[in-house]
Design an enzyme around this catalytic site. Structure first.
Site, PDB file in Angstrom:
ATOM      1  N   ASP A  17       0.865  -1.196   0.000  1.00 63.62           N
ATOM      2  CA  ASP A  17       0.000   0.000   0.000  1.00 63.62           C
ATOM      3  C   ASP A  17       0.898   1.241   0.000  1.00 63.62           C
ATOM      4  O   ASP A  17       2.115   1.143   0.178  1.00 63.62           O
ATOM      5  CB  ASP A  17      -0.909  -0.021   1.248  1.00 63.62           C
ATOM      6  CG  ASP A  17      -1.901   1.137   1.295  1.00 63.62           C
ATOM      7  OD1 ASP A  17      -2.368   1.580   0.231  1.00 63.62           O
ATOM      8  OD2 ASP A  17      -2.199   1.626   2.397  1.00 63.62           O
ATOM      9  N   SER A  18       0.260   2.395  -0.142  1.00 65.06           N
ATOM     10  CA  SER A  18       1.014   3.650  -0.063  1.00 65.06           C
ATOM     11  C   SER A  18       1.445   3.948   1.369  1.00 65.06           C
ATOM     12  O   SER A  18       2.399   4.672   1.609  1.00 65.06           O
ATOM     13  CB  SER A  18       0.126   4.797  -0.536  1.00 65.06           C
ATOM     14  OG  SER A  18      -1.041   4.851   0.295  1.00 65.06           O
ATOM     15  N   TYR A  49      -1.249   8.156  -2.478  1.00 65.66           N
ATOM     16  CA  TYR A  49      -1.474   7.795  -3.877  1.00 65.66           C
ATOM     17  C   TYR A  49      -2.712   8.499  -4.445  1.00 65.66           C
ATOM     18  O   TYR A  49      -2.822   8.688  -5.655  1.00 65.66           O
ATOM     19  CB  TYR A  49      -1.688   6.282  -3.992  1.00 65.66           C
ATOM     20  CG  TYR A  49      -0.424   5.435  -4.019  1.00 65.66           C
ATOM     21  CD1 TYR A  49       0.845   5.997  -3.870  1.00 65.66           C
ATOM     22  CD2 TYR A  49      -0.506   4.057  -4.214  1.00 65.66           C
ATOM     23  CE1 TYR A  49       1.989   5.212  -3.897  1.00 65.66           C
ATOM     24  CE2 TYR A  49       0.636   3.263  -4.250  1.00 65.66           C
ATOM     25  CZ  TYR A  49       1.881   3.840  -4.097  1.00 65.66           C
ATOM     26  OH  TYR A  49       3.007   3.056  -4.135  1.00 65.66           O
ATOM     27  N   GLY A  50      -3.642   8.844  -3.554  1.00 69.67           N
ATOM     28  CA  GLY A  50      -4.943   9.344  -4.004  1.00 69.67           C
ATOM     29  C   GLY A  50      -4.919  10.686  -4.712  1.00 69.67           C
ATOM     30  O   GLY A  50      -5.914  11.108  -5.287  1.00 69.67           O
ATOM     31  N   CYS A  81      -4.568  -1.643  -1.854  1.00 69.39           N
ATOM     32  CA  CYS A  81      -4.825  -0.218  -2.052  1.00 69.39           C
ATOM     33  C   CYS A  81      -5.826  -0.090  -3.187  1.00 69.39           C
ATOM     34  O   CYS A  81      -5.534  -0.515  -4.319  1.00 69.39           O
ATOM     35  CB  CYS A  81      -3.512   0.471  -2.404  1.00 69.39           C
ATOM     36  SG  CYS A  81      -3.698   2.182  -2.879  1.00 69.39           S
ATOM     37  N   ASN A  82      -6.989   0.475  -2.892  1.00 71.27           N
ATOM     38  CA  ASN A  82      -8.002   0.642  -3.942  1.00 71.27           C
ATOM     39  C   ASN A  82      -7.501   1.604  -5.021  1.00 71.27           C
ATOM     40  O   ASN A  82      -7.754   1.406  -6.211  1.00 71.27           O
ATOM     41  CB  ASN A  82      -9.292   1.231  -3.355  1.00 71.27           C
ATOM     42  CG  ASN A  82     -10.034   0.278  -2.440  1.00 71.27           C
ATOM     43  OD1 ASN A  82     -10.988  -0.361  -2.835  1.00 71.27           O
ATOM     44  ND2 ASN A  82      -9.583   0.164  -1.194  1.00 71.27           N
ATOM     45  N   CYS A 195     -11.273   2.536   0.655  1.00 72.62           N
ATOM     46  CA  CYS A 195      -9.853   2.860   0.799  1.00 72.62           C
ATOM     47  C   CYS A 195      -9.408   2.022   1.980  1.00 72.62           C
ATOM     48  O   CYS A 195     -10.093   1.998   3.010  1.00 72.62           O
ATOM     49  CB  CYS A 195      -9.674   4.351   1.092  1.00 72.62           C
ATOM     50  SG  CYS A 195      -8.008   4.762   1.644  1.00 72.62           S
ATOM     51  N   THR A 196      -8.296   1.325   1.828  1.00 78.68           N
ATOM     52  CA  THR A 196      -7.895   0.384   2.880  1.00 78.68           C
ATOM     53  C   THR A 196      -7.509   1.086   4.183  1.00 78.68           C
ATOM     54  O   THR A 196      -7.411   0.448   5.228  1.00 78.68           O
ATOM     55  CB  THR A 196      -6.738  -0.511   2.391  1.00 78.68           C
ATOM     56  OG1 THR A 196      -5.673   0.324   1.913  1.00 78.68           O
ATOM     57  CG2 THR A 196      -7.212  -1.433   1.291  1.00 78.68           C
TER      58      THR A 196
HETATM   59  N1  DGL Z   1      -4.917   2.999   1.077  1.00 79.95           N
HETATM   60  C1  DGL Z   1      -5.116   3.496  -0.230  1.00 79.95           C
HETATM   61  C2  DGL Z   1      -6.416   3.039  -0.859  1.00 79.95           C
HETATM   62  O1  DGL Z   1      -6.928   1.995  -0.532  1.00 79.95           O
HETATM   63  C3  DGL Z   1      -4.839   4.920  -0.599  1.00 79.95           C
HETATM   64  C4  DGL Z   1      -4.373   5.958   0.286  1.00 79.95           C
HETATM   65  C5  DGL Z   1      -3.599   7.037  -0.466  1.00 79.95           C
HETATM   66  O2  DGL Z   1      -4.193   8.000  -0.972  1.00 79.95           O
HETATM   67  O3  DGL Z   1      -2.397   6.882  -0.539  1.00 79.95           O
HETATM   68  O4  DGL Z   1      -6.951   3.686  -1.715  1.00 79.95           O
END
Ligand code: DGL
Length: 281
Positions: A17-18, A49-50, A81-82, A195-196
């Site tokens: 994940d990020s 990442y978002g 990570c979605n 989002c995880t």
């Molecule tokens: N945990 C990540 C997800 O499931 C993203 C969080 C981020 O923006 O980095 O989308």
């Protein structure tokens, strides 16, 4: 019982994940398969990442996964990570020759479980906007109203929680209130945590929903358990598995910042006692 002629193996999986969000997925996998060796990787140097562009995110995920696979023996990757999965899965599956499980918004079960036919989708701004997510809604929730809210603030809130920081309920409320700006907001009974990071602040999100709309009850759904089931189905066709529990795992970070120290108690709770830094160039 395993035949003595079989060479027993303990599969090693990468949960990526990020940031710390993937720990919510790792926990579900550990619950189901406590014998798996898990390498957890947080690309904290590129977090979040978002808010990243599509091309830069595909390039980045490719780089990080390539590096980890060059250093560790991994049997299966979970992109926990979605935001990354809804964009990079086809690329990663083409590029890396091992099973890859992605996390995508749990729209389908939400559409099956809602009674009011009004579903909330809480994700990063990027996941909300992805064609992949919009297609899931069209395919599985065409008979529902789906109210979407994209938030990076709640990703940061979950990171803070795992670092033991005090959370600001006003920040959480200001995000959750956005569902109720919609005329159908008060009918929402099911919220997809897409989002995880968000299952890590499930209680805080639920408390906020109840502060804003006290009379409604809510079902909060995430994909963690479904991912664990998928991992199990991919690995359990191997009858030479070592099924003895293991609770020492390794966590990798792409930036060794001072605040990793504050994360260590939470990492340890999930069995990640060994912390290492990997340099992505
Ligand atoms: N945990 C990540 C997800 O499931 C993203 C969080 C981020 O923006 O980095 O989308």
């Amino acid at each position: 019982m395993n035949s003595p002629s079989l060479i027993q193996t303990r599969p090693s999986i990468l949960v990526f994940d990020s940031g710390v969000g993937g720990l919510s997925v790792a926990a579900e996998i550990q619950k189901k398969m406590p014998f798996l060796q898990i390498v957890y990787a947080s690309d904290n140097a590129f977090f979040p990442y978002g808010t990243k562009g599509e091309t830069e995110l595909i390039t980045r995920v490719d780089k990080v996964l390539s590096k980890i696979l060059s250093l560790h023996k991994i049997d299966l990757i979970v992109i926990a990570c979605n935001t990354a999965s809804t964009l990079t899965l086809p690329h990663c599956r083409e590029r890396f020759p091992l099973p890859i499980v992605g996390v995508v918004p749990a729209i389908k079960p939400a559409a099956q479980l809602t009674r009011t036919r009004v579903i909330g989708l809480l994700a990063t701004p990027a996941t909300v906007a992805r064609p992949y997510t919009q297609d899931l809604i069209k395919e599985h929730a065409a008979s529902c109203k789906v109210l979407s809210v994209g938030s990076s603030e709640l990703v940061a809130t979950a990171e803070k929680k795992l670092r033991g920081e005090i959370l600001d309920t006003q920040t959480i409320d200001s995000v959750i209130k956005q569902f109720f700006d919609h005329p159908d907001g008060s009918k929402m009974d099911t919220l997809v945590l897409a989002c995880t990071h968000f299952p890590l602040i499930r209680d805080e999100i639920l408390a906020s929903l109840h502060r804003i709309s006290p009379d409604q009850s809510y079902l909060l759904i995430d994909s963690g358990e479904a991912i664990a089931r998928r991992v199990e189905s991919l690995l359990l066709n191997n009858d030479a598995l070592i099924t003895e529990k293991i609770d020492k795992h390794q966590a990798l970070f792409t930036k060794m910042s001072a605040d990793i120290e504050n994360l260590k108690p939470a990492l340890s709770k999930y069995g990640f006692d060994q912390v290492e830094f990997i340099d992505i160039v």
